[in-house]
Design a protein around this motif. Structure first.
Motif, PDB file in Angstrom:
ATOM      1  N   HIS A  22     -37.349 -22.734 -10.338  1.00  0.00           N
ATOM      2  CA  HIS A  22     -35.910 -22.561 -10.573  1.00  0.00           C
ATOM      3  C   HIS A  22     -35.130 -22.630  -9.260  1.00  0.00           C
ATOM      4  CE1 HIS A  22     -32.448 -21.348 -12.916  1.00  0.00           C
ATOM      5  NE2 HIS A  22     -32.129 -20.489 -11.956  1.00  0.00           N
ATOM      6  N   PHE A  23     -35.611 -21.940  -8.234  1.00  0.00           N
ATOM      7  CA  PHE A  23     -34.879 -21.912  -6.963  1.00  0.00           C
ATOM      8  C   PHE A  23     -34.977 -23.242  -6.216  1.00  0.00           C
ATOM      9  CE2 PHE A  23     -35.088 -17.143  -7.215  1.00  0.00           C
ATOM     10  CZ  PHE A  23     -33.707 -16.964  -7.263  1.00  0.00           C
ATOM     11  N   SER A  24     -36.014 -24.032  -6.524  1.00  0.00           N
ATOM     12  CA  SER A  24     -36.129 -25.338  -5.854  1.00  0.00           C
ATOM     13  C   SER A  24     -34.962 -26.246  -6.238  1.00  0.00           C
ATOM     14  CB  SER A  24     -37.460 -26.001  -6.207  1.00  0.00           C
ATOM     15  OG  SER A  24     -37.483 -26.360  -7.585  1.00  0.00           O
ATOM     16  N   THR A  25     -34.384 -26.041  -7.434  1.00  0.00           N
ATOM     17  CA  THR A  25     -33.249 -26.870  -7.864  1.00  0.00           C
ATOM     18  C   THR A  25     -31.964 -26.512  -7.115  1.00  0.00           C
ATOM     19  OG1 THR A  25     -32.642 -25.339  -9.652  1.00  0.00           O
ATOM     20  CG2 THR A  25     -34.217 -27.089 -10.189  1.00  0.00           C
ATOM     21  N   LEU A  26     -31.972 -25.371  -6.436  1.00  0.00           N
ATOM     22  CA  LEU A  26     -30.763 -24.910  -5.721  1.00  0.00           C
ATOM     23  C   LEU A  26     -30.772 -25.313  -4.255  1.00  0.00           C
ATOM     24  CD1 LEU A  26     -30.627 -21.286  -7.177  1.00  0.00           C
ATOM     25  CD2 LEU A  26     -29.134 -23.169  -7.793  1.00  0.00           C
ATOM     26  N   GLN A  27     -31.871 -25.852  -3.785  1.00  0.00           N
ATOM     27  CA  GLN A  27     -31.992 -26.190  -2.365  1.00  0.00           C
ATOM     28  C   GLN A  27     -30.953 -27.224  -1.957  1.00  0.00           C
ATOM     29  OE1 GLN A  27     -36.007 -27.265  -1.493  1.00  0.00           O
ATOM     30  NE2 GLN A  27     -36.760 -25.171  -1.577  1.00  0.00           N
ATOM     31  N   GLY A  28     -30.256 -26.923  -0.866  1.00  0.00           N
ATOM     32  CA  GLY A  28     -29.259 -27.853  -0.335  1.00  0.00           C
ATOM     33  C   GLY A  28     -27.922 -27.807  -1.039  1.00  0.00           C
ATOM     34  N   LEU A  29     -27.819 -27.029  -2.132  1.00  0.00           N
ATOM     35  CA  LEU A  29     -26.534 -26.945  -2.851  1.00  0.00           C
ATOM     36  C   LEU A  29     -25.612 -25.939  -2.168  1.00  0.00           C
ATOM     37  CD1 LEU A  29     -27.112 -26.845  -6.718  1.00  0.00           C
ATOM     38  CD2 LEU A  29     -25.834 -28.538  -5.430  1.00  0.00           C
ATOM     39  N   PRO A  30     -24.363 -26.306  -1.907  1.00  0.00           N
ATOM     40  CA  PRO A  30     -23.419 -25.308  -1.379  1.00  0.00           C
ATOM     41  C   PRO A  30     -22.967 -24.379  -2.493  1.00  0.00           C
ATOM     42  CG  PRO A  30     -22.279 -27.364  -1.767  1.00  0.00           C
ATOM     43  CD  PRO A  30     -23.732 -27.616  -2.077  1.00  0.00           C
ATOM     44  N   LEU A  31     -22.347 -23.277  -2.118  1.00  0.00           N
ATOM     45  CA  LEU A  31     -21.792 -22.371  -3.124  1.00  0.00           C
ATOM     46  C   LEU A  31     -20.652 -23.088  -3.831  1.00  0.00           C
ATOM     47  CD1 LEU A  31     -22.264 -19.468  -4.099  1.00  0.00           C
ATOM     48  CD2 LEU A  31     -20.406 -18.756  -2.612  1.00  0.00           C
ATOM     49  N   SER A  32     -20.800 -23.247  -5.135  1.00  0.00           N
ATOM     50  CA  SER A  32     -19.830 -24.026  -5.908  1.00  0.00           C
ATOM     51  C   SER A  32     -20.018 -23.700  -7.386  1.00  0.00           C
ATOM     52  CB  SER A  32     -20.064 -25.520  -5.682  1.00  0.00           C
ATOM     53  OG  SER A  32     -21.395 -25.860  -6.051  1.00  0.00           O
ATOM     54  N   VAL A  33     -19.162 -24.281  -8.206  1.00  0.00           N
ATOM     55  CA  VAL A  33     -19.301 -24.095  -9.658  1.00  0.00           C
ATOM     56  C   VAL A  33     -20.668 -24.614 -10.102  1.00  0.00           C
ATOM     57  CG1 VAL A  33     -18.423 -24.792 -11.909  1.00  0.00           C
ATOM     58  CG2 VAL A  33     -16.825 -24.165 -10.093  1.00  0.00           C
ATOM     59  N   GLU A  34     -21.061 -25.779  -9.558  1.00  0.00           N
ATOM     60  CA  GLU A  34     -22.360 -26.360  -9.903  1.00  0.00           C
ATOM     61  C   GLU A  34     -23.498 -25.410  -9.504  1.00  0.00           C
ATOM     62  OE1 GLU A  34     -25.134 -30.286  -8.931  1.00  0.00           O
ATOM     63  OE2 GLU A  34     -23.282 -29.950  -7.801  1.00  0.00           O
ATOM     64  N   TYR A  35     -23.342 -24.752  -8.335  1.00  0.00           N
ATOM     65  CA  TYR A  35     -24.382 -23.815  -7.874  1.00  0.00           C
ATOM     66  C   TYR A  35     -24.530 -22.659  -8.869  1.00  0.00           C
ATOM     67  CZ  TYR A  35     -26.947 -20.540  -4.904  1.00  0.00           C
ATOM     68  OH  TYR A  35     -27.889 -19.675  -4.408  1.00  0.00           O
ATOM     69  N   TYR A  36     -23.392 -22.085  -9.307  1.00  0.00           N
ATOM     70  CA  TYR A  36     -23.447 -20.972 -10.261  1.00  0.00           C
ATOM     71  C   TYR A  36     -24.069 -21.424 -11.579  1.00  0.00           C
ATOM     72  CZ  TYR A  36     -20.781 -17.610  -7.532  1.00  0.00           C
ATOM     73  OH  TYR A  36     -20.383 -16.711  -6.581  1.00  0.00           O
TER      74      TYR A  36
END
Length: 1279
Positions: free
Chosen positions: A415-429
């Protein structure tokens, strides 16, 4: 702004809306542009494109036909017509073929503009590779068209291929060299965003806003970049500014909605009005943050409405199913998931939803088959939901804890691997999916014991995994109270009770009706033995949420509190009520209840049975207790909780006194079963506390280590050795545990404490230092510093703390908190307010950060802040800085208003300030030399507080100067009566020593000073006084010549010389104990060190000392002690004129209290010189000056008597010697001899005889007094 620039801006705005799929906005702007600008063919094309994106195919075709033959847009129009034809329900293949042929033909002769717009159209459709071909051709034939280069940059940047995207920045830079172009600037922003250079992107966006203030997408982009930089305050500010310009701005509404739910947890009425305007995506994302019932109803209605408008959309049908799952309506959810599958047979999300429902409904076999199938076809994807469902299936099938834990760990990693490199954003949430992470956390918690570990034991690994998941959720979504609550539960089960309470208090402050938080708080109070507080928490819970009566856990905790308070009958009734509630009895009863089933863990279910059995047994109902235990066995046979029932059965056997039966039950639990460690611990407890067999007690833990070797079992064995007072063996075992887990701070700390327990302090210090050098055990630095402080090795302790604080400035919360701890300890060592101020500043930084990152930690940090403020206030108070002290006590009470200790200290300070007024008045009178008034004020202070030793020491000095030393014993007796331990107090011994020294009993004074010598407050002054006594025990005038040979041979006896040498050596040893903290203190130390050289009377030593005294006198202007020391040295060297010159300098100076004793000694020495040279009048003036400042000055009276004697005025001489004899406490035989002699000369024979008897009683062998005075006085009386 020119028309061309307006047109360029409008075109950029339309392209932005097309990119973001805001078709309606694109239609509105292109319609307006057609009215405002002449080049309407491009805007007509974009208007048609907007219609096409909204599936208004026929209208789009009609508009495209209008501009089909216009050269600049003909190529893109033909492509759009092909696209439109294909979108029709029944595409006309002939027309499509005809249009395709026309596209191929026109492409050959297309103008740069036509190629540009064709590339733009293909790019907007997401066909980047094809778009690149057109744009490359356009750039080639136009010799590097700027707009073509910009579009190429956008195509490469959004291609999804890193190799292309990384090169895109150079195209924007190249275009911007020509002129400022908004499309290029926004591309540069996007490029910086891709490279995660958010600050650089923000800088460019600010340029756009300044150059094009009406360009709304730049403001939107700025808002998003501020969020990427995690600056929520400015993000919200940017959103509100956007809404001021456009009250319906979707992105701003979305951002405020996100902030309201995720950061503040605010779901009030005002929030709903915002959220209902925001997009469906953000609502669904936010809903997962908390499952608020009202919100779920809103979102379900919105998804349902969306599906009614797009009834063929499988994703919406899947979302409807998920919404129903969130509401607990599983059967309805399955229908919607099946609908989604019928619309799209390949929908993985729908199939996952069906499996979730099957698991929830208990259809495990069906779920397992579906999971196997899905796992096979989805191997390459690695979806975290699949792994999670496999973990849930493993739990429901009662598979091993290790298997479940591994599946959950894999779930988290995936699950956390999909968040790598993503900035804090609507998509991140959206991708974070907090609700999903909470589900994982609950599964981890289900594998954990129901109670915290025993002291010294490590928590189970699942708690650490759970904490790491929850820590992420709480940091990113601090408004999600359920996550904070689960974190509190993890901390409770990890044994960190204080942190758990802080988290729960934060939850209850935000939501007083949070039933689960009240229940856990009650459990914590119960664990701490606060039964009344536990009951109060339950009552408070009930007052906020009446439905809690349906929660079995409420009744379980209530019954536990009742049992602890001895209310057995009430506890039984409460537990029987709990047994009747849904969710406790797992076989059949729950299904029949219409009430909403409350989730209750298997561990809590078992606890209800076991508590009831124990309560019945204690109430004498053994038969009923046995029946309940049998029900528990029937209910939980085959489950992991079965062994808990076995252990409880063993407890009942113990209550019956049958230890052998209890042991046999526990022996049946094997090492491959859960609760094996607990069973062994229970056996060990029986051997130690019931059978008193230490060997078997330890053997249980040795078995654990042999069969299940781990750092945890080694730790248990080490603790066992400590419990039977075998710290040496414990240390060996702890070292084994540390080898297995070198980073385990708990083990390293235990080794250090075990070494301290064996009183092997040197080895403990060496161990700590070696561990610190290895660089792996930095957390032990505080333990080392604390140990060094306890051993009074203050310099080493200070060095260790300075090392800990020597690092680059930090902003991380844990490091700031650690620095605070070090600074507080350093302040205790140094006793300097400045260091406490640094600690407070550090803590202020912690408090600012902690409120955002760890809201639950605020109470803990505030408690520390209160302690630091109180510490600073104490220092200020000791230094008489009462205003600052009051300020810091008030600040301490702001941080922690219920702190009774701080309140008490504050009250004492206010009382002391009243006393301080009197003390200040006494000081004033003292400085004015109004000794009577000064004594009066000090007496009042001591009558109120007899053990105020600082005041008593000053009063003794004052009474000496007032000539009333005989009043001192009364105050010492008052102190003794006030406190039975007064005679052991350093302050009392210092004051007693001072009195004895002043009254001519230096040996007794020395003994009392020695008792105060090691004290932090009194030690330094006591050592100074001891050194002065050693160097001048008889209070002679050092360097004086008048009385030098009056004692005859006794003055030069070998015995006296040896005694003086011994005293000098003692003084030299004492000097090493002095640790001055101020520059004047260091000067005083140097002077005392060289007085030791003077005391040897050896010329070389005296000259060496004189050199140092001269250096100090040159460096320190009008330094009275240095000038006196110089004069003394000159006198010993027989250089009387030089001594006189220095002493005359002092005589011309104004007297001050600080140098009062040195002034007195210098006047006496100068008087001695004047007497030697026969200048009695000048000597007399100096002696009167001495007596004005010190009416108890024996030496002044002695000199006065000597002058009168020389002038043959024997009566006046006798009167002065009388005063010297009185203030010397009738102990100095020399003065006694002189007094008796002058009484004889003044014909006072009886008085002379009395004095002779007193001298001879104390000194039987005192020379000449019997022959010269006593016999003559007796003879005179007889005649």
């Amino acid at each position: 702004m020119s028309n061309v620039e307006d047109e360029e801006l409008t075109l950029a705005l339309i392209i932005y809306y097309c990119q973001e799929k805001y078709c309606n906005h694109a239609l509105n702007v292109s319609s307006e542009a057609q009215r405002n600008f002449s080049n309407d063919s491009v805007f007509i094309f974009f208007h048609a494109y907007g219609l096409l994106m909204q599936d208004h195919v026929q209208e789009a075709i009609q508009e495209l036909e209008q501009v089909r033959d216009r050269r600049d847009v003909s190529l893109c129009t033909l492509m759009a017509l092909v696209y439109a034809q294909k979108k029709r329900p029944h595409p006309d293949r002939d027309t499509i073929q005809e249009l395709d042929a026309r596209v191929k033909e026109d492409r050959k002769s297309a103008s740069p503009k036509a190629l540009y717009h064709a590339g733009m159209f293909l790019w907007l459709l997401g066909r980047n590779d094809k778009a690149r071909e057109y744009v490359d051709r356009m750039i080639k034939i136009s010799s590097g068209s700027t707009e073509g280069i910009i579009l190429k940059g956008w195509i490469d940047l959004t291609s999804g291929k890193d190799a292309y995207a990384k090169k895109s920045g150079k195209y924007f830079d190249e275009a911007l060299k020509e002129k400022i172009n908004i499309f290029a600037l926004m591309g540069k922003v996007q490029y910086y965003e891709f490279r995660q250079n958010y600050s650089g992107a923000l800088e460019i966006v600010n340029q756009v806003i300044v150059s094009y203030p009406s360009f709304m997408p730049a403001l939107v982009k700025k808002m998003k970049l501020l969020l990427s930089l995690q600056d929520w305050e400015q993000t919200v500010d940017a959103a509100q500014r956007l809404l001021q310009r456009d009250k319906n701005n979707l992105e701003a509404l979305r951002m405020l909605a996100l902030h309201s739910l995720c950061r503040e947890g605010d779901i009030g009425e005002e929030y709903y009005s915002i959220i209902m305007k925001a997009s469906l995506l953000i609502i669904l994302c936010c809903v997962q943050c908390g499952r608020a019932e009202k919100m779920l109803q809103h979102t379900y209605t919105m998804v349902e409405r969306s599906f009614s408008q797009a009834s063929r959309d499988a994703e919406l049908a899947t979302e409807l199913g998920y919404q129903l799952v969130l509401q607990g309506r599983t059967k309805e959810a399955i229908k919607w998931y099946q609908t989604a599958m019928s619309l799209d047979e390949s929908s993985v999300s729908a199939l996952i939803g069906i499996i979730r429902c099957q698991l929830s409904e208990g259809h495990l076999e069906d779920a397992e088959q579906q999971l196997e199938f899905l796992t096979e076809i989805q191997q390459s994807i690695g979806k975290s939901e699949l792994l999670y469902l496999r973990a849930v299936l493993a739990t429901k099938k009662r598979r091993s804890q290790d298997e479940i834990t591994n599946l959950l760990n894999d779930t988290v990693d995936t699950h956390f691997s999909t968040l790598q490199g993503l900035p804090l954003s609507v998509e991140y949430y959206e991708k974070l999916n907090p609700d999903f992470l909470l589900e994982i956390a609950k599964e981890y918690l289900a594998l954990c014991p129901a109670k915290p570990p025993a002291q010294g034991q490590a928590p189970v690994p699942q708690l650490q995994h759970c904490a790491s998941v929850l820590d992420t959720v709480v940091k990113i979504v601090p408004g999600l109270l359920h996550a904070v609550f689960l974190m509190a539960k993890v901390r409770f089960l990890s044994g960190d009770i204080e942190a758990a309470q802080s988290s729960l208090q934060h939850c209850l402050d935000q939501k007083p009706s949070f039933a689960d938080a009240h229940l856990l708080m009650a459990q914590i109070h119960l664990l701490q033995g606060n039964f009344k507080l536990s009951s109060q928490s339950l009552e408070l819970c009930l007052s906020h949420n009446f439905e809690v009566r349906e929660h079995p856990l409420y009744h379980l905790i209530k019954a536990q509190a009742q049992r602890k308070m001895g209310e057995l009958q009430e506890a039984i009734q409460t537990l029987q009520l709990a047994m009747s509630l849904p969710g406790v009895k797992r076989v059949g009863s729950a299904a029949k209840s219409k009430a909403r089933r409350v989730e209750l863990s298997a561990a809590d279910c078992v606890s209800v049975y076991l508590e009831l059995a124990e309560a019945l047994w204690l109430n004498g109902e053994q038969h009923e207790a046995a029946k309940v235990m049998q029900d528990a066995i029937n209910e939980f046979t085959g489950s992991p909780e079965e062994l808990r029932v076995t252990i409880a059965n063993a407890d009942l056997a113990l209550l019956r006194g049958d230890t052998e039966l209890a042991l046999s039950m526990l022996r049946n639990i094997t090492q491959d079963q859960p609760y094996y460690v607990q069973a062994k611990e229970k056996m060990a407890d029986i051997y130690l506390n019931h059978r008193k067999e230490k060997r078997l007690y330890v053997s249980c833990y040795r078995d654990l280590v042999e069969k299940m070797p781990s750092s945890h079992t080694y730790l248990l064995l080490g603790d066992a050795y400590m419990n039977i007072q075998e710290p040496e063996l414990a240390i060996e075992v702890y070292e084994q545990a540390l080898k297995r887990n070198p980073k385990d701070g708990a083990v390293a700390s235990k080794i250090g404490k075990a070494l301290v327990k064996t009183h092997n302090y040197v080895k403990a210090i060496n161990y700590y230092e070696a561990a610190l050098k290895s660089g792996q055990q930095n957390f032990l630095r505080y333990d080392l510093a604390e140990l060094l402080m306890k051993l009074r090795q203050y310099e080493r302790c200070e060095r260790v703390l300075h090392e800990a604080l020597t690092h680059d400035p930090v902003n991380e919360l844990p490091l700031l908190t650690e620095d605070c701890r070090y600074l507080v300890l350093l302040a205790k060592i140094q006793s300097k307010v400045s260091k406490n101020d640094e600690a407070l500043l550090s803590l202020h930084r912690v408090l600012k950060r902690v409120q955002l990152e760890q809201p639950d930690a605020v109470p803990m940090q505030k408690q520390l802040a209160a302690e630091i403020c109180a510490e600073i206030a104490k220092h200020c108070s000791n230094q008489h800085g009462y205003e600052r002290a009051v300020k810091f006590y008030k600040e301490a009470l702001v941080y922690c208003e219920s702190d009774s200790k701080v309140s008490s200290l504050f009250s004492t300070l206010l009382s002391d300030m009243c006393a301080c007024g009197k003390e200040m008045m006494a000081d004033l009178m003292f400085r004015k030399q109004d000794y009577e008034q000064a004594v009066f004020h000090f007496q009042q202070l001591l009558e109120r507080k007899p053990d105020n030793y600082p005041t008593l020491s000053r009063l003794i000095d004052l009474l000496r100067r007032a000539g009333k030393l005989e009043e001192v014993p009364r105050f010492l007796e008052m102190a003794e009566k006030h406190s039975p331990r007064a005679k052991f107090e350093p302050g009392y011994n210092y004051c007693k020593g001072l009195y004895l020294w002043y009254t001519g009993e230096p040996n007794d004074g020395l003994r009392h000073f020695n008792k105060a010598r090691k004290d932090n407050d009194w030690g330094q002054n006591a050592v100074y006084n001891m050194i002065e006594i050693c160097l001048n025990p008889d209070n002679e005038t050092m360097g004086g010549e008048v009385f030098e040979n009056l004692d005859g041979d006794m003055g030069n006896s070998t015995e006296k010389q040896e005694s003086e040498q011994l005293a000098v050596r003692t003084a030299e040893k004492l000097l090493k104990e002095l640790k001055p903290q101020t520059p004047p203190g260091h000067v005083q130390l140097r002077i005392l060190e060289h007085y030791c050289y003077l005391a040897t009377k050896q010329k070389a030593n005296v000259e060496k000392a004189l050199g140092v005294f001269t250096e100090i006198a040159n460096n320190e202007k009008d330094h009275v002690p240095a000038l006196l020391a110089m004069a003394t040295a000159y006198m010993i060297l027989k250089q009387t004129p030089r001594a006189r010159n220095q002493l005359k300098r002092i005589a011309k100076m104004s007297w001050n209290i600080i140098d009062a004793d040195e002034f007195e000694k210098s006047w006496l020495l100068l008087a001695d010189i004047y007497i030697q040279s026969g200048k009695y009048d000048m000597a007399g003036e100096l002696l009167k000056r001495c007596l004005r400042h010190n009416k108890s000055c024996c030496k002044a009276y002695e000199y006065m008597g000597y002058i009168m004697e020389k002038e043959q005025s024997f009566r006046d001489a006798a009167m002065n010697y009388e005063m010297a004899w009185k203030y010397g406490n009738q102990t100095n035989p020399t003065i006694g001899y002189k007094l008796a002699f002058n009484y004889l000369k003044a014909k006072r024979h009886v008085d002379a005889i009395d004095v002779c008897h007193k001298v001879l009683d104390a000194h039987p062998n005192y020379p000449r007094i019997r022959k010269d005075i006593l016999d003559k006085a007796r003879a005179a009386l007889r005649s």
